[in-house]
Structure formats: structure tokens, C-alpha cells
Write an enzyme that holds these catalytic residues in place. Structure first.
Site, PDB file in Angstrom:
ATOM      1  N   GLY A  51       0.867  -1.176   0.000  1.00  9.59           N
ATOM      2  CA  GLY A  51       0.000   0.000   0.000  1.00  9.59           C
ATOM      3  C   GLY A  51       0.904   1.226   0.000  1.00  9.59           C
ATOM      4  O   GLY A  51       1.881   1.281   0.764  1.00  9.59           O
ATOM      5  N   ALA A  52       0.566   2.198  -0.873  1.00 11.68           N
ATOM      6  CA  ALA A  52       1.492   3.303  -1.137  1.00 11.68           C
ATOM      7  C   ALA A  52       1.980   4.050   0.124  1.00 11.68           C
ATOM      8  O   ALA A  52       3.199   4.147   0.357  1.00 11.68           O
ATOM      9  CB  ALA A  52       0.845   4.253  -2.136  1.00 11.68           C
ATOM     10  N   ASP A 241      -1.606   4.938  -6.246  1.00  8.00           N
ATOM     11  CA  ASP A 241      -0.171   4.778  -5.987  1.00  8.00           C
ATOM     12  C   ASP A 241       0.636   5.957  -6.520  1.00  8.00           C
ATOM     13  O   ASP A 241       1.742   6.220  -6.050  1.00  8.00           O
ATOM     14  CB  ASP A 241       0.331   3.464  -6.592  1.00  8.00           C
TER      15      ASP A 241
HETATM   16  O1  MRU Z   1       0.625  -3.962  -4.604  1.00 12.60           O
HETATM   17  P1  MRU Z   1      -0.016  -3.238  -3.449  1.00 12.60           P
HETATM   18  O2  MRU Z   1      -0.838  -4.126  -2.596  1.00 12.60           O
HETATM   19  O3  MRU Z   1       1.002  -2.423  -2.681  1.00 12.60           O
HETATM   20  O4  MRU Z   1      -0.997  -2.196  -4.151  1.00 12.60           O
HETATM   21  C1  MRU Z   1      -1.698  -1.306  -3.346  1.00 12.60           C
HETATM   22  C2  MRU Z   1      -2.670  -0.460  -4.087  1.00 12.60           C
HETATM   23  O5  MRU Z   1      -2.719  -0.450  -5.306  1.00 12.60           O
HETATM   24  C3  MRU Z   1      -3.516   0.478  -3.272  1.00 12.60           C
HETATM   25  O6  MRU Z   1      -4.786   0.626  -3.843  1.00 12.60           O
HETATM   26  C4  MRU Z   1      -2.814   1.834  -3.252  1.00 12.60           C
HETATM   27  O7  MRU Z   1      -1.509   1.693  -2.779  1.00 12.60           O
HETATM   28  C5  MRU Z   1      -3.539   2.814  -2.443  1.00 12.60           C
HETATM   29  S1  MRU Z   1      -3.348   2.452  -0.746  1.00 12.60           S
HETATM   30  C6  MRU Z   1      -3.854   3.658   0.261  1.00 12.60           C
END
Ligand code: MRU
Length: 353
Positions: A51-52, A241
Site C-alpha cells: 500500500g502506497a 499509488d
Molecule cells: O501492490 P499493493 O498491494 O502495494 O498495491 C496497493 C494499491 O494499489 C492500493 O490501492 C494503493 O496503494 C492505495 S493504498 C492507500
């Protein structure tokens, strides 16, 4: 977890970092604790922390661990070692700009000419990492507050991937919007895409809703358009992201087709993200680097092979939703609409020029 429904995704414990191992959820709720920044890099790569915003916080804490490890060195050697650890952490995942943003913030402290003594630098770096973490909690709270105003009583709200407390220091982005609307006693029916290939929706988002005692309906990604056609889904809220200057949004793979389906059905499509997800250096989403991950994530589900040996795999972790499909972007500074360069990137960035 007691009765506190807030999830402490990642914590600085003074000389170590403790994080929830998200690869084990929802079957097991276990923490991982480490004093080694290399473990943090590995946790980011393996999506134990993901998650970003959360990976930005993790990298900041990882840099502090590197500083602690090297504090006995001379000031020059110390800076060289910590800079190289920062570069290593920054290279773990390319798409979420929050990672590079947090690393840049830590490097600014490391390179401050007023801080020469490594022990003093460790104190400053740990304070900065803790600030990044605490600020992120506050950003989530504000996103929830602004975003909830877009949700009406009786809405069916669909989300994709996991943009909840697990993806941030605490609280979430897209999920913060839904949680805040529910707290305001709006009758909201929540829907979560399972989110292939790694099932962040099924494993993590559904788990977060259940932790809070909120009903959620889980669906295959490919069922989203049908749920809209039936009139069940009246709003979509997703995280991001990286957001380019023109408002194009990189988010988990599957977000773009969701936005297309929403447009077809006249369903508003909202993106929720803190200012640290904005990338004013990129004019459009075409310039956003998209991570491609190992093919085994597609040929296997939770370690069990589901495709024949020898197939080729295309496994982009993210896609880019063009700004024209985005109804509005909710940040910690408010709700912004196109043209984003003149609205969001003028008033809502919180970023230094
Ligand atoms: O590959 P991930 O699980 O890190 O991807 C996360 C996402 O795409 C989320 O939707 C994004 O980071 C937003 S989180 C607040």
C-alpha cells in the site's frame, strides 16, 4: 486487537520496527519485528507491508535502522552507508511515489549540513520517520472526513485492492471514506473486489470491514460491471499509488476496467489519496513506471498451481486510469475536480515547490 478497530500497520519501537505481516492475513494475525533495514526492504518486496503510504513509512523507518547500524562510523562513512541503504529501500518498488517521497524527506535530514555527528543524525532521522508515520494517520483522518461528504445514505460503494488501514499508517484512504460515512450513520452497502492476482480485496479489505463489524459483499473483479448494471453499486472509491499532473491515476491492476465500467453505468468514480501520492514531476500517467511482478503470482493462488507449466504470463501490478474517467480526487486538502493541474496541483499538494 481488543476493541480498538484502528490497525497499527507499522510501528517504530525505539530501535526496531514492528509490522503486521500482511501475507498471512486473514488466516493469521502476526507481527514481524526487525532491527535490519534489509529485512524491511524484503518485507516491502514480498508485500508483507504494502500500500502506497505504508511502504513510504516502512522505508523511512528502514533508513533509521540503517542509521542506527552505522552510527559508530565517521560522519562521511555514516552518510555514505545510510544513503546507500536509502537507495536500496527506494529500489524495492517503482510505482507508488510515496516511497520515493518518504526517502527524499529522510535524505534531506541526513544531508543537513547542521547535523554532522552520526548520533545526532540518528535522533533526527528517527524523529522524522515517526513524524512521517504520525502525519500519515492524520492525513487518513482528513481524507475520510472530506470523502464522506461524497457518500449518500443508501449508496452501494465498491472499492478495489486494499486502501485501508493496512495500506497506510492507520485508517486508510478509500476505506477511510467508507468508514467515515458509516460512522456518520449513513446506510452504506460496501462491496470489495477480490483483486487478482494477490487478492488484497478478499484477504485484506474484507478482513478490515469484518474487524470493524461492517457488512461487506465480496465479488470477483469480473463481477463488478454486473453489480453496477443491477444498480447495486452507486459509487466507486479507490486509492492511488501515483497521480500525475493531469490527474491520471496509477492504482492496483483492475482499477482502469472498473473506471470504464463505472463510466458506462453513470456511476461516479472517486480516487482518495494523500498529497504524498501526487507526482507534480510527471505531466501524464503514460510516464508512471509500472511494476511487473513474477508470473507465479498469476499461475499460482496462495502457492497452489492453477495454470499449466510453461505458459507465458503478463503480470503488471498496476494500471493507469485516465483523468477523464475520474469524477473527483479526494485528498487531505479537500475534493478536487478536473482540470487537476489547475485545482489539485495548485491548491492541494502540500508539496514544496
Ligand atoms: O501492490 P499493493 O498491494 O502495494 O498495491 C496497493 C494499491 O494499489 C492500493 O490501492 C494503493 O496503494 C492505495 S493504498 C492507500
Amino acid at each position: 486487537m481488543g476493541t480498538d478497530t484502528n490497525i497499527r500497520t507499522i510501528e517504530w519501537l525505539g530501535d526496531s520496527v514492528r509490522l503486521i505481516d500482511q501475507t498471512r492475513l486473514p488466516l493469521e494475525f502476526v507481527h514481524k519485528e526487525t532491527r535490519d533495514y534489509r529485512d524491511i526492504a524484503e518485507s516491502i518486496r514480498r508485500l508483507e507491508v504494502r500500500g502506497a503510504p505504508a511502504i513510504g513509512v516502512a522505508a523511512a523507518m528502514g533508513i533509521t535502522l540503517a542509521a542506527l547500524e552505522h552510527q559508530a562510523l565517521s560522519p562521511d562513512e555514516f552518510r555514505a552507508e545510510v544513503s546507500s541503504a536509502a537507495e536500496f529501500l527506494n529500489s524495492t518498488r517503482p510505482t507508488a511515489v510515496n516511497l520515493a517521497w518518504a526517502v527524499a524527506r529522510m535524505l534531506k535530514v541526513l544531508r543537513d549540513p547542521a547535523v554532522v555527528d552520526p548520533h545526532e543524525a540518528v535522533r533526527r532521522l528517527s524523529a522524522e520517520a515517526v513524524s512521517i508515520c504520525e502525519e500519515d494517520r492524520e492525513l487518513s483522518r482528513r481524507i475520510g472526513e472530506y470523502g464522506a461528504a461524497l457518500i449518500d445514505d443508501g449508496d452501494g460503494v465498491l472499492t478495489h485492492c486494499n486502501a485501508g488501514g493496512l495500506a497506510t499508517a492507520e485508517g486508510g484512504t478509500a476505506l477511510a471514506v467508507i468508514f467515515a460515512a458509516v460512522e456518520q450513520r449513513k446506510g452504506v452497502r460496501a462491496f470489495a473486489d477480490e483483486t487478482r492476482p494477490l487478492l488484497q480485496g478478499a484477504r485484506l479489505t474484507a478482513w478490515e470491514f469484518r474487524q470493524r463489524g461492517i457488512d461487506v459483499t465480496l465479488l470477483c473483479d469480473s463481477a463488478a460491471a454486473s453489480a453496477m448494471a443491477r444498480g447495486w453499486v452507486t459509487k466507486v472509491v479507490v486509492g492511488a499509488d501515483r497521480i500525475a499532473r493531469n490527474g491520471d491515476v496509477a492504482n492496483k491492476i483492475g482499477t482502469f476496467p472498473l473506471a470504464l465500467a463505472a463510466r458506462e453505468h453513470g456511476v461516479p468514480f472517486y480516487v482518495a489519496a494523500p498529497f504524498s501520492t501526487l507526482d507534480p514531476s510527471l505531466s501524464s500517467g503514460a510516464l508512471i513506471p509500472i511494476e511487473e511482478r513474477d508470473g507465479s503470482e498469476v499461475t499460482e493462488i496462495q502457492g497452489v498451481r492453477v495454470a499449466p507449466e510453461g505458459v507465458s504470463v503478463y503480470n503488471p501490478a498496476f494500471d493507469v486510469t485516465p483523468a477523464r474517467l475520474v469524477t473527483a480526487i479526494v485528498t487531505d486538502a479537500g475534493v478536487f475536480r478536473a482540470p487537476y493541474e489547475d485545482t489539485l496541483f495548485r491548491d492541494g499538494t502540500g508539496l514544496e515547490a
